[in-house]
Design a protein around this motif. Structure first.
Motif, PDB file in Angstrom:
ATOM      1  N   GLY A  35       0.767  -1.235   0.000  1.00  0.00           N
ATOM      2  CA  GLY A  35       0.000   0.000   0.000  1.00  0.00           C
ATOM      3  C   GLY A  35       0.799   1.285   0.000  1.00  0.00           C
ATOM      4  N   SER A  36       2.102   1.207  -0.142  1.00  0.00           N
ATOM      5  CA  SER A  36       2.933   2.413  -0.149  1.00  0.00           C
ATOM      6  C   SER A  36       2.779   3.182  -1.452  1.00  0.00           C
ATOM      7  N   ARG A  37       3.222   4.429  -1.434  1.00  0.00           N
ATOM      8  CA  ARG A  37       3.370   5.239  -2.646  1.00  0.00           C
ATOM      9  C   ARG A  37       4.849   5.260  -3.002  1.00  0.00           C
ATOM     10  N   VAL A  38       5.162   5.255  -4.298  1.00  0.00           N
ATOM     11  CA  VAL A  38       6.544   5.232  -4.761  1.00  0.00           C
ATOM     12  C   VAL A  38       6.777   6.429  -5.686  1.00  0.00           C
ATOM     13  N   PHE A  39       7.904   7.099  -5.457  1.00  0.00           N
ATOM     14  CA  PHE A  39       8.324   8.221  -6.283  1.00  0.00           C
ATOM     15  C   PHE A  39       9.662   7.840  -6.920  1.00  0.00           C
ATOM     16  N   VAL A  40       9.687   7.763  -8.243  1.00  0.00           N
ATOM     17  CA  VAL A  40      10.890   7.401  -8.970  1.00  0.00           C
ATOM     18  C   VAL A  40      11.485   8.684  -9.552  1.00  0.00           C
ATOM     19  N   LEU A  41      12.668   9.059  -9.075  1.00  0.00           N
ATOM     20  CA  LEU A  41      13.361  10.258  -9.540  1.00  0.00           C
ATOM     21  C   LEU A  41      14.595   9.784 -10.293  1.00  0.00           C
ATOM     22  N   ASP A  42      14.521   9.789 -11.626  1.00  0.00           N
ATOM     23  CA  ASP A  42      15.538   9.129 -12.446  1.00  0.00           C
ATOM     24  C   ASP A  42      15.843   9.955 -13.681  1.00  0.00           C
ATOM     25  N   THR A  43      16.916  10.737 -13.627  1.00  0.00           N
ATOM     26  CA  THR A  43      17.281  11.555 -14.786  1.00  0.00           C
ATOM     27  C   THR A  43      17.766  10.719 -15.965  1.00  0.00           C
ATOM     28  N   LYS A  44      18.172   9.469 -15.715  1.00  0.00           N
ATOM     29  CA  LYS A  44      18.604   8.601 -16.822  1.00  0.00           C
ATOM     30  C   LYS A  44      17.417   8.173 -17.678  1.00  0.00           C
ATOM     31  N   ARG A  45      16.238   8.135 -17.074  1.00  0.00           N
ATOM     32  CA  ARG A  45      14.979   7.823 -17.755  1.00  0.00           C
ATOM     33  C   ARG A  45      14.826   6.353 -18.170  1.00  0.00           C
ATOM     34  N   ILE A  46      15.782   5.515 -17.883  1.00  0.00           N
ATOM     35  CA  ILE A  46      15.691   4.133 -18.367  1.00  0.00           C
ATOM     36  C   ILE A  46      15.730   3.094 -17.252  1.00  0.00           C
ATOM     37  N   SER A  47      16.066   3.512 -16.046  1.00  0.00           N
ATOM     38  CA  SER A  47      16.275   2.530 -14.982  1.00  0.00           C
ATOM     39  C   SER A  47      14.988   1.915 -14.456  1.00  0.00           C
ATOM     40  N   HIS A  48      13.886   2.635 -14.544  1.00  0.00           N
ATOM     41  CA  HIS A  48      12.644   2.144 -13.932  1.00  0.00           C
ATOM     42  C   HIS A  48      11.446   2.319 -14.864  1.00  0.00           C
ATOM     43  N   LEU A  49      11.613   1.886 -16.097  1.00  0.00           N
ATOM     44  CA  LEU A  49      10.508   1.949 -17.056  1.00  0.00           C
ATOM     45  C   LEU A  49       9.307   1.131 -16.585  1.00  0.00           C
ATOM     46  N   TRP A  50       9.559   0.080 -15.823  1.00  0.00           N
ATOM     47  CA  TRP A  50       8.514  -0.795 -15.301  1.00  0.00           C
ATOM     48  C   TRP A  50       7.483  -0.020 -14.476  1.00  0.00           C
ATOM     49  N   ALA A  51       7.884   1.099 -13.884  1.00  0.00           N
ATOM     50  CA  ALA A  51       7.021   1.816 -12.934  1.00  0.00           C
ATOM     51  C   ALA A  51       6.052   2.791 -13.602  1.00  0.00           C
ATOM     52  N   ARG A  52       6.317   3.142 -14.833  1.00  0.00           N
ATOM     53  CA  ARG A  52       5.484   4.147 -15.503  1.00  0.00           C
ATOM     54  C   ARG A  52       4.053   3.662 -15.648  1.00  0.00           C
ATOM     55  N   GLY A  53       3.133   4.507 -15.239  1.00  0.00           N
ATOM     56  CA  GLY A  53       1.714   4.213 -15.390  1.00  0.00           C
ATOM     57  C   GLY A  53       1.116   3.351 -14.296  1.00  0.00           C
ATOM     58  N   LEU A  54       1.920   2.898 -13.346  1.00  0.00           N
ATOM     59  CA  LEU A  54       1.372   2.082 -12.260  1.00  0.00           C
ATOM     60  C   LEU A  54       0.639   2.962 -11.252  1.00  0.00           C
ATOM     61  N   PRO A  55      -0.434   2.443 -10.655  1.00  0.00           N
ATOM     62  CA  PRO A  55      -1.113   3.202  -9.610  1.00  0.00           C
ATOM     63  C   PRO A  55      -0.171   3.434  -8.422  1.00  0.00           C
ATOM     64  N   ARG A  56      -0.281   4.579  -7.785  1.00  0.00           N
ATOM     65  CA  ARG A  56       0.494   4.972  -6.603  1.00  0.00           C
ATOM     66  C   ARG A  56       1.979   5.163  -6.912  1.00  0.00           C
TER      67      ARG A  56
END
Length: 171
Positions: A35-56
């Protein structure tokens, strides 16, 4: 990972290809599951593509967006501290809000970009250091860590030492 054993700060430090982003993804997925919220701060733009569009999940790649998100998270952290103070020691943590996880990739490079960004946008009367800058206790983990949200550092040359300390609320 049990919510009762989560540490407020984690450093993942390895060379390129060492699995930092994979470890961070596993931690983030477990925290999202709880139930946590996650904030991905990634200037490389490629490390966490999996997270885009996920709820929270909030993803920021541009330094301006990262700057604004860090300011908003600082405001939220202070709000949570006030609420916790008002509710007292025995309060249910859920009354304060869901846990927040901040994945800050390539922290050294990102902090330099944030400093340059602040130099460009700073106006007369603004503080010399950006309000989005991390407090000294966050960049020197041997000091008392700041209140929530949690921070996850990542980078091949992160100049931080990891120190686990027991959470007094979990004792």
């Amino acid at each position: 990972m049990s919510p009762s054993t989560w540490t407020p700060h984690i450093l993942v430090n390895a060379s390129t290809g060492g699995g930092k982003s994979v470890i961070l993804r596993c931690i983030a997925c477990q925290m999202l599951h709880h139930g946590s919220r996650v904030f991905v701060l990634d200037t490389k733009r490629i490390s966490h593509l999996w997270a885009r569009g996920l709820p929270r999940v909030t993803c920021c790649a541009d330094v301006a967006d990262i700057h604004d998100q860090l300011i908003a998270l600082g405001i939220e952290g202070r709000r949570r501290t006030r609420v916790a103070d008002e509710l007292g020691i025995g309060a249910d943590p859920k009354a304060i809000g869901p846990r927040l996880l901040i994945l800050l990739e390539e922290v050294n490079a990102t902090m330099k970009q944030l400093a340059r960004y602040w130099e460009r946008i700073r106006e007369a009367g603004d503080p010399k250091v950006s309000p989005a800058g991390l407090p000294p206790s966050a960049v020197r983990p041997n000091r008392q860590p700041p209140p929530p949200p949690s921070l996850v550092w990542s980078g091949p040359r992160s100049c931080f030492r990891l120190r686990f300390a027991p959470d007094p609320q979990c004792s």
